[in-house]
Every structure is written in C-alpha cells, then in structure tokens.
Design a protein around this motif. Structure first.
Motif, mmCIF file in Angstrom:
data_model
loop_
_atom_site.group_PDB
_atom_site.id
_atom_site.type_symbol
_atom_site.label_atom_id
_atom_site.label_comp_id
_atom_site.label_asym_id
_atom_site.label_seq_id
_atom_site.Cartn_x
_atom_site.Cartn_y
_atom_site.Cartn_z
ATOM 1 N N PHE A 1 -40.347 -36.864 -8.110
ATOM 2 C CA PHE A 1 -40.204 -35.610 -8.870
ATOM 3 C C PHE A 1 -38.996 -35.774 -9.781
ATOM 4 C CE2 PHE A 1 -40.717 -30.743 -8.139
ATOM 5 C CZ PHE A 1 -40.343 -30.462 -9.435
ATOM 6 N N THR A 2 -39.225 -35.875 -11.086
ATOM 7 C CA THR A 2 -38.122 -35.990 -12.035
ATOM 8 C C THR A 2 -38.242 -34.909 -13.102
ATOM 9 O OG1 THR A 2 -39.291 -37.544 -13.489
ATOM 10 C CG2 THR A 2 -38.009 -38.485 -11.695
ATOM 11 N N VAL A 3 -37.113 -34.410 -13.533
ATOM 12 C CA VAL A 3 -37.043 -33.397 -14.588
ATOM 13 C C VAL A 3 -36.176 -33.946 -15.711
ATOM 14 C CG1 VAL A 3 -36.403 -31.030 -15.176
ATOM 15 C CG2 VAL A 3 -37.256 -31.554 -12.880
ATOM 16 N N GLY A 4 -36.702 -33.910 -16.947
ATOM 17 C CA GLY A 4 -35.961 -34.389 -18.100
ATOM 18 C C GLY A 4 -35.163 -33.268 -18.747
ATOM 19 N N PHE A 5 -33.946 -33.592 -19.159
ATOM 20 C CA PHE A 5 -33.055 -32.622 -19.798
ATOM 21 C C PHE A 5 -32.515 -33.185 -21.106
ATOM 22 C CE2 PHE A 5 -32.863 -31.599 -15.323
ATOM 23 C CZ PHE A 5 -32.739 -30.222 -15.273
ATOM 24 N N ASN A 6 -32.258 -32.297 -22.055
ATOM 25 C CA ASN A 6 -31.419 -32.587 -23.211
ATOM 26 C C ASN A 6 -30.198 -31.686 -23.070
ATOM 27 O OD1 ASN A 6 -30.213 -33.167 -25.608
ATOM 28 N ND2 ASN A 6 -31.903 -32.504 -26.908
ATOM 29 N N ASP A 7 -29.076 -32.264 -22.674
ATOM 30 C CA ASP A 7 -27.912 -31.499 -22.240
ATOM 31 C C ASP A 7 -28.318 -30.672 -21.017
ATOM 32 O OD1 ASP A 7 -25.357 -30.461 -22.128
ATOM 33 O OD2 ASP A 7 -25.673 -29.006 -23.730
ATOM 34 N N LEU B 1 -25.456 -31.620 -13.089
ATOM 35 C CA LEU B 1 -25.658 -31.513 -14.534
ATOM 36 C C LEU B 1 -24.848 -32.582 -15.270
ATOM 37 C CD1 LEU B 1 -26.541 -29.982 -17.131
ATOM 38 C CD2 LEU B 1 -24.589 -28.457 -16.756
ATOM 39 N N ILE B 2 -25.475 -33.204 -16.284
ATOM 40 C CA ILE B 2 -24.788 -34.167 -17.149
ATOM 41 C C ILE B 2 -24.754 -33.573 -18.552
ATOM 42 C CG2 ILE B 2 -24.766 -36.509 -18.067
ATOM 43 C CD1 ILE B 2 -26.364 -37.383 -15.625
ATOM 44 N N ARG B 3 -23.618 -33.123 -18.966
ATOM 45 C CA ARG B 3 -23.474 -32.454 -20.257
ATOM 46 C C ARG B 3 -23.521 -33.439 -21.423
ATOM 47 N NH1 ARG B 3 -24.156 -26.967 -20.827
ATOM 48 N NH2 ARG B 3 -23.090 -25.805 -19.173
ATOM 49 N N GLY B 4 -24.158 -32.997 -22.517
ATOM 50 C CA GLY B 4 -24.103 -33.735 -23.765
ATOM 51 C C GLY B 4 -24.970 -34.977 -23.829
ATOM 52 N N HIS B 5 -25.924 -35.122 -22.908
ATOM 53 C CA HIS B 5 -26.767 -36.319 -22.881
ATOM 54 C C HIS B 5 -28.220 -35.945 -22.595
ATOM 55 C CE1 HIS B 5 -23.407 -39.230 -22.853
ATOM 56 N NE2 HIS B 5 -22.783 -38.315 -22.110
ATOM 57 N N ALA B 6 -29.135 -36.841 -22.962
ATOM 58 C CA ALA B 6 -30.505 -36.767 -22.458
ATOM 59 C C ALA B 6 -30.506 -37.487 -21.120
ATOM 60 C CB ALA B 6 -31.471 -37.428 -23.428
ATOM 61 N N TRP B 7 -31.017 -36.845 -20.090
ATOM 62 C CA TRP B 7 -30.912 -37.420 -18.748
ATOM 63 C C TRP B 7 -32.050 -36.934 -17.866
ATOM 64 C CZ3 TRP B 7 -29.585 -34.188 -14.425
ATOM 65 C CH2 TRP B 7 -29.265 -32.865 -14.772
ATOM 66 N N THR C 1 -32.982 -23.570 -18.656
ATOM 67 C CA THR C 1 -31.733 -24.286 -18.485
ATOM 68 C C THR C 1 -31.569 -24.829 -17.065
ATOM 69 O OG1 THR C 1 -30.492 -22.316 -17.794
ATOM 70 C CG2 THR C 1 -30.633 -22.775 -20.175
ATOM 71 N N TYR C 2 -30.667 -25.783 -16.961
ATOM 72 C CA TYR C 2 -30.299 -26.320 -15.650
ATOM 73 C C TYR C 2 -29.797 -25.203 -14.743
ATOM 74 C CZ TYR C 2 -27.622 -28.868 -12.128
ATOM 75 O OH TYR C 2 -27.109 -29.335 -10.931
ATOM 76 N N GLU C 3 -29.012 -24.300 -15.307
ATOM 77 C CA GLU C 3 -28.444 -23.213 -14.502
ATOM 78 C C GLU C 3 -29.545 -22.320 -13.933
ATOM 79 O OE1 GLU C 3 -25.391 -24.745 -17.291
ATOM 80 O OE2 GLU C 3 -27.462 -24.049 -17.554
ATOM 81 N N ASP C 4 -30.575 -22.042 -14.730
ATOM 82 C CA ASP C 4 -31.700 -21.231 -14.236
ATOM 83 C C ASP C 4 -32.462 -21.971 -13.136
ATOM 84 O OD1 ASP C 4 -31.161 -19.121 -15.922
ATOM 85 O OD2 ASP C 4 -32.507 -19.826 -17.497
ATOM 86 N N LEU C 5 -32.694 -23.269 -13.327
ATOM 87 C CA LEU C 5 -33.360 -24.062 -12.295
ATOM 88 C C LEU C 5 -32.575 -23.993 -10.991
ATOM 89 C CD1 LEU C 5 -34.766 -27.676 -12.628
ATOM 90 C CD2 LEU C 5 -33.135 -27.136 -10.841
ATOM 91 N N HIS C 6 -31.273 -24.178 -11.081
ATOM 92 C CA HIS C 6 -30.417 -24.166 -9.898
ATOM 93 C C HIS C 6 -30.479 -22.810 -9.196
ATOM 94 C CE1 HIS C 6 -27.097 -25.456 -7.369
ATOM 95 N NE2 HIS C 6 -26.493 -24.316 -7.617
ATOM 96 N N LYS C 7 -30.505 -21.747 -9.979
ATOM 97 C CA LYS C 7 -30.506 -20.396 -9.417
ATOM 98 C C LYS C 7 -31.840 -20.066 -8.742
ATOM 99 C CE LYS C 7 -28.898 -17.475 -12.272
ATOM 100 N NZ LYS C 7 -28.819 -16.567 -13.459
ATOM 101 N N ARG C 8 -32.950 -20.521 -9.320
ATOM 102 C CA ARG C 8 -34.279 -20.136 -8.832
ATOM 103 C C ARG C 8 -34.802 -21.032 -7.716
ATOM 104 N NH1 ARG C 8 -36.538 -19.680 -15.019
ATOM 105 N NH2 ARG C 8 -36.202 -17.439 -15.341
ATOM 106 N N SER C 9 -34.264 -22.219 -7.586
ATOM 107 C CA SER C 9 -34.810 -23.209 -6.661
ATOM 108 C C SER C 9 -34.184 -23.075 -5.279
ATOM 109 C CB SER C 9 -34.591 -24.619 -7.210
ATOM 110 O OG SER C 9 -35.209 -24.767 -8.475
ATOM 111 N N SER C 10 -34.907 -23.572 -4.278
ATOM 112 C CA SER C 10 -34.429 -23.461 -2.898
ATOM 113 C C SER C 10 -33.936 -24.787 -2.342
ATOM 114 C CB SER C 10 -35.551 -22.907 -2.011
ATOM 115 O OG SER C 10 -36.678 -23.770 -2.013
#
Length: 208
Positions: free
Chosen positions: A92-98, A59-65, A44-53
């Motif tokens: 460096f790009t990361v794709g998300f679904n929600d 975060l963009i909710r409800g979309h592919a971004w 999840t985005y939240e895990d990425l945010h927590k683990r990254s420095s």
C-alpha cells in the motif's frame, strides 16, 4: 491497620465493577475499528493522518515522495459520489507532492489469493465502481473482469492475466491488474495478485 485493610478490600469489588464498565466501550471500539487509511485524492497528508486509524510514514516537505501505512490496512477512498473501500492490504503506497496526495498504488489483499477469492475481491471492487457511476474506460481493449470460463483461462495463463481501466468522470482513473503469482509459501497452489493504480486520468482511450 486491620480496619484500613478491610476498608480497602471492601472497596475493591465496586472499583473493579466501575473499571470494567468503563473499559467495555473502549474494548468494543478497539475490536470494531479495522485498520484503515482514509484519504481523498488531492487531499492533504494532514487530512489522511486525521481520518485514518493507523500510523503512516512521516511527512516529507517540499518533495515528491511515497508513503506507506505502518501496518496492514484497507483503503477508504473518500468522494461523495465515487468513493469505495478495499479489503486490507499489505502492499500500500500513497504518492505525494509535498503534502498533497497525487496517486495510490496498492494490492487489496494480505497475501496472494486462490482464483475464486481473487475474483471475489476484483468483482466486488467493480460492483462498487458501477454503483458509484464509474465507467469502464476502453471497454473493447480492456473489458471489465467477469467470472467466466474464458476469463478464468486467461488468468491461469502466466503470460496473460488481465487488465481493466475504470474512470470517474474527469476526476480519477483506476487500472486494475490481476495476474497469476508464484507464491513461495504455497508453491503447489495457483495464487493470484491484484494491483490497483489510482490517480487523475492519465491514459486516453479511443474505444469508448
């Protein structure tokens, strides 16, 4: 007043010593922590945010971004068996679904590299994948890169370059592209660009 000032001045040296001692661990930590995006495919985005420095796109909710780090950063791809680490990247790009991570596209370098340096990066990534038991996908059509005269000649051909696919069981697939690149800051040098695309397996291969 004079007595008070002498008292304060007498405390200054011990106070400076204490502050210096307290600052040393923080300074060491700041210098030792390389900027890093740490993520798990399907995480999840939240895990990425927590683990990254480093900071990351909101975060963009409800979309592919697509999101990006706010500064140059290396990738730490988290998996108990298939994990690996890249050099620092500017693209460096990361794709998300929600808020769920679905893909990564990046260039594991800060700028286009000389051929020797680009090969070093590419071969190190391949070694990490081998050690993690990734396998070459489509080895006859897309063999792994190697530091050989044939591969060097192929990379130097502007119209060719190289592509290799690696697969981690049924979990992930990575395509690594390496091509000659016209670099405006170094117009008289042969420079090379590596690009990684990472996601769930998307291309089947017959020549296993």
């Amino acid at each position: 007043m004079i007595v008070w000032w002498r008292a304060v001045r007498g405390w200054r040296l011990p106070l400076l010593i204490i502050l210096s001692v307290l600052a040393v661990p923080w300074a060491i930590q700041a210098l030792s922590d390389d900027p890093e995006i740490a993520l798990e495919m399907g995480g999840t985005y939240e895990d990425l945010h927590k683990r990254s420095s480093v900071s990351f796109s909101p975060l963009i909710r409800g979309h592919a971004w697509m999101g990006i780090p706010k500064t140059d950063a290396s990738l730490r791809f988290i998996d108990p068996q298939y994990g690996f680490v890249t050099p620092p990247a500017r693209f460096f790009t990361v794709g998300f679904n929600d808020n769920v991570i679905t893909s990564i596209r990046m260039s594991p370098q800060i700028e286009p590299l000389l051929l020797d340096d680009a090969l070093k990066v590419a071969l190190d990534l391949q070694n990490q994948w081998r050690q993690g038991r990734w396998r070459v996908a489509g080895p006859r059509s897309y063999p792994p890169f190697a530091d050989t005269p044939a591969w060097r000649a192929r990379f130097r051909e502007v119209s060719q370059g190289g592509t290799t696919y690696w697969q981690a069981g049924e979990k992930y697939q990575v395509a690594m592209f390496m091509n000659r690149f016209k670099y405006s800051k170094r117009p008289n040098e042969e420079r090379y660009l590596i690009t990684l695309s990472i996601g769930k397996p998307w291309t089947p291969f017959d020549d296993e």
